[in-house]
Design a protein around this motif. Structure first.
Motif, PDB file in Angstrom:
ATOM      1  N   UNK A 173       0.837  -1.199   0.000  1.00 16.42           N
ATOM      2  CA  UNK A 173       0.000   0.000   0.000  1.00 16.42           C
ATOM      3  C   UNK A 173       0.872   1.249   0.000  1.00 16.42           C
ATOM      4  N   UNK A 174       1.863   1.284   0.863  1.00 18.24           N
ATOM      5  CA  UNK A 174       2.778   2.425   0.876  1.00 18.24           C
ATOM      6  C   UNK A 174       3.436   2.599  -0.486  1.00 18.24           C
ATOM      7  N   UNK A 175       3.778   1.503  -1.144  1.00 22.92           N
ATOM      8  CA  UNK A 175       4.433   1.580  -2.445  1.00 22.92           C
ATOM      9  C   UNK A 175       3.537   2.244  -3.486  1.00 22.92           C
ATOM     10  N   UNK A 176       2.245   1.935  -3.473  1.00 20.35           N
ATOM     11  CA  UNK A 176       1.331   2.556  -4.426  1.00 20.35           C
ATOM     12  C   UNK A 176       1.300   4.071  -4.250  1.00 20.35           C
ATOM     13  N   UNK A 177       1.119   4.502  -3.010  1.00 25.88           N
ATOM     14  CA  UNK A 177       1.075   5.945  -2.753  1.00 25.88           C
ATOM     15  C   UNK A 177       2.413   6.612  -3.060  1.00 25.88           C
ATOM     16  N   UNK A 178       3.504   5.950  -2.703  1.00 29.45           N
ATOM     17  CA  UNK A 178       4.816   6.573  -2.896  1.00 29.45           C
ATOM     18  C   UNK A 178       5.212   6.645  -4.362  1.00 29.45           C
ATOM     19  N   UNK A 179       4.777   5.688  -5.163  1.00 30.09           N
ATOM     20  CA  UNK A 179       5.005   5.796  -6.599  1.00 30.09           C
ATOM     21  C   UNK A 179       4.259   7.000  -7.171  1.00 30.09           C
ATOM     22  N   UNK A 180       3.007   7.152  -6.773  1.00 26.71           N
ATOM     23  CA  UNK A 180       2.227   8.295  -7.246  1.00 26.71           C
ATOM     24  C   UNK A 180       2.860   9.601  -6.787  1.00 26.71           C
ATOM     25  N   UNK A 181       3.175   9.677  -5.514  1.00 25.47           N
ATOM     26  CA  UNK A 181       3.744  10.883  -4.935  1.00 25.47           C
ATOM     27  C   UNK A 181       5.038  11.284  -5.640  1.00 25.47           C
ATOM     28  N   UNK A 182       5.927  10.332  -5.816  1.00 20.33           N
ATOM     29  CA  UNK A 182       7.229  10.630  -6.402  1.00 20.33           C
ATOM     30  C   UNK A 182       7.098  10.973  -7.879  1.00 20.33           C
ATOM     31  N   UNK A 183       6.171  10.333  -8.577  1.00 20.93           N
ATOM     32  CA  UNK A 183       5.933  10.669  -9.986  1.00 20.93           C
ATOM     33  C   UNK A 183       5.522  12.127 -10.127  1.00 20.93           C
ATOM     34  N   UNK A 184       4.644  12.591  -9.258  1.00 17.66           N
ATOM     35  CA  UNK A 184       4.198  13.976  -9.314  1.00 17.66           C
ATOM     36  C   UNK A 184       5.316  14.944  -8.926  1.00 17.66           C
ATOM     37  N   UNK A 185       6.140  14.551  -7.982  1.00 18.79           N
ATOM     38  CA  UNK A 185       7.224  15.426  -7.553  1.00 18.79           C
ATOM     39  C   UNK A 185       8.303  15.566  -8.625  1.00 18.79           C
ATOM     40  N   UNK A 186       8.577  14.482  -9.326  1.00 20.05           N
ATOM     41  CA  UNK A 186       9.621  14.506 -10.348  1.00 20.05           C
ATOM     42  C   UNK A 186       9.121  15.031 -11.685  1.00 20.05           C
ATOM     43  N   UNK A 187       7.885  14.688 -12.045  1.00 18.13           N
ATOM     44  CA  UNK A 187       7.382  14.976 -13.385  1.00 18.13           C
ATOM     45  C   UNK A 187       5.997  15.626 -13.336  1.00 18.13           C
ATOM     46  N   UNK A 188       5.895  16.828 -12.815  1.00 16.41           N
ATOM     47  CA  UNK A 188       4.575  17.461 -12.693  1.00 16.41           C
ATOM     48  C   UNK A 188       3.890  17.694 -14.041  1.00 16.41           C
ATOM     49  N   UNK A 189       4.647  17.917 -15.097  1.00 14.89           N
ATOM     50  CA  UNK A 189       4.034  18.145 -16.405  1.00 14.89           C
ATOM     51  C   UNK A 189       3.325  16.898 -16.915  1.00 14.89           C
ATOM     52  N   UNK A 190       3.832  15.732 -16.546  1.00 15.72           N
ATOM     53  CA  UNK A 190       3.247  14.472 -17.007  1.00 15.72           C
ATOM     54  C   UNK A 190       2.141  13.972 -16.070  1.00 15.72           C
ATOM     55  N   UNK A 191       2.309  14.175 -14.750  1.00 16.51           N
ATOM     56  CA  UNK A 191       1.427  13.511 -13.790  1.00 16.51           C
ATOM     57  C   UNK A 191       0.670  14.468 -12.875  1.00 16.51           C
ATOM     58  N   UNK A 192       0.825  15.765 -13.082  1.00 17.91           N
ATOM     59  CA  UNK A 192       0.143  16.732 -12.236  1.00 17.91           C
ATOM     60  C   UNK A 192       1.011  17.183 -11.084  1.00 17.91           C
ATOM     61  N   UNK A 193       0.748  18.391 -10.615  1.00 17.88           N
ATOM     62  CA  UNK A 193       1.547  18.964  -9.532  1.00 17.88           C
ATOM     63  C   UNK A 193       1.322  18.213  -8.227  1.00 17.88           C
TER      64      UNK A 193
END
Length: 423
Positions: free
Chosen positions: A368-388
């Motif tokens: 469960x933590x992995x799902x949230x952390x993948x989403x969180x990190x994707x947004x932090x690294x690539x806001x143009x692709x995944x949202x701020x």
């Protein structure tokens, strides 16, 4: 055993010395125990550009749990414990590190968890995610800490657990007064051991277990734990959510040349403890799939982490800084960011000036933590692709994200965990 040039052999003295030093500084889960001495890549602030760290794939091994029919005795195989026999799914589970607690929760078995390392720290961290899943929680208050004074044989007898979710290699290598005969005694008189610690970093197991030790991915290890609980359907459903999330992320990543440089650190007493983003092991299961350029990829250090002062951080100057445990008590990102901003050198970091100094997740991440952390990190690294990334409000649940900007379905996950028939 998988070859890995970044691993090294650890002595009991290494384990105990590191645990004592970092416990004293307040760094709880993530650096205590089986980590190496964390040799300083720079005591004076000079970066050494001599070594490389090649990214590993997200899936190091694939394996199927060994089980018999759905009724009666069954067995599950796991390195280094071998074939483990069960009469029935466990009702009482000794848990040390939080990824096993997260696995139990994910499988609808939260009430089996009897213990938890640093329960307030780990429990609050996990519930930060669970608060966004209807009907999902971990009742951590009152759970004893099995590592607070070291793994104690008398306590294990008192707990009378059906299974011990901890690696005997960790117990023998990192805990005082344990040898393989003690491990065997507890397995025979109380309950079996079932854990694989060193897959987290692909580091070196204790000598009695090193020869045939096998490394697993996070989701392969979760599959094994699901087999122990006989929760195959929940595992498969959550694995499908994870696979869909990875597909969504990896299909939308920008070209490598357009990805930011990033660093994963923990600030303690003016020292940045840095970790490899793309190294093998499931402790990096939330950063490695995202393929960012590791600001420290070419920096050599021996062991798990490098230690850097402010001057070296500025010399390296990553575009994005992910602060490990940034949503956990004692490391809340607002406090850490203020500390860095108040430093005359730290304030010059690009990540501070550009508001890209973010809260990271936990290292001992379960599914469960992995799902949230993948989403969180994707947004932090690539806001143009995944949202701020909306930021994290200290002490609050994982931030609200509009449904159309979520990278996985919260209700779907909650339904799987709680056993909703429509899931």
């Amino acid at each position: 055993m998988t070859d890995d040039d970044t691993t090294r052999r650890y002595s009991r003295r290494d384990y105990l010395r590191v645990g004592g030093v970092l416990t004293g500084t307040g760094l709880l889960t993530g650096c205590l125990g089986g980590d190496s001495a964390g040799s300083t890549a720079t005591e004076t602030g000079t970066v050494t550009d001599t070594a490389t760290s090649a990214p590993a794939t997200d899936e190091e091994t694939e394996s199927k749990p060994t089980t018999t029919a759905d009724e009666g005795p069954y067995s599950v195989e796991l390195s280094p414990v071998g074939e483990v026999a069960f009469e029935q799914p466990p009702e009482r589970a000794m848990v040390a590190f939080s990824h096993y607690a997260d696995m139990a929760v994910a499988l609808g078995q939260a009430d089996t968890v009897q213990t938890l390392y640093a329960p307030e720290f780990a429990g609050k961290s996990l519930n930060t995610f669970y608060d966004r899943l209807d009907g999902v929680s971990l009742e951590w208050e009152g759970l004893p800490d099995p590592l607070g004074d070291g793994v104690d044989k008398e306590q294990l007898y008192e707990l009378d657990s059906d299974v011990h979710f901890i690696d005997p290699s960790y117990v023998v290598g990192a805990q005082e007064g344990w040898d393989p005969s003690d491990v065997t005694e507890v397995a025979e008189n109380v309950g079996p051991w079932f854990g694989n610690y060193h897959s987290g970093l692909h580091d070196q197991p204790a000598d009695p277990y090193a020869e045939d030790y096998r490394y697993y991915t996070l989701w392969d290890l979760f599959e094994k734990v699901a087999a122990v609980y006989r929760e195959r359907e929940r595992y498969e459903a959550l694995r499908a959510v994870h696979d869909d999330l990875l597909s969504t992320i990896q299909s939308s990543l920008p070209p490598a040349s357009e990805r930011p440089t990033a660093a994963r650190v923990t600030l303690i007493g003016g020292t940045f403890y840095a970790y490899k983003l793309n190294a093998p092991g499931f402790w990096h299961a939330d950063t490695r799939p995202l393929g960012a350029t590791d600001a420290f990829a070419d920096v050599e250090w021996e062991g798990t982490w490098g230690r850097f002062d402010y001057e070296t951080m500025l010399e390296t100057d990553p575009d994005v800084i992910l602060h490990l445990w940034g949503m956990a008590p004692g490391y809340y990102i607002d406090d850490i960011r203020e500390t860095v901003t108040d430093d005359p050198v730290g304030s010059q970091l690009s990540a501070i000036q550009n508001d890209r100094f973010f809260a990271g997740g936990v290292r001992f991440q379960g599914p469960i933590a992995n799902l949230f952390q993948l989403e969180m990190t994707a947004k932090q690294l690539y806001p143009d692709q995944f949202g701020e990334w909306p930021g994290y409000d200290p002490g609050q649940p994982y931030p609200e994200i509009p449904t159309d900007e979520q990278l996985f379905d919260r209700q779907r996950v909650a339904d799987i965990v709680t056993g909703d028939s429509s899931a």
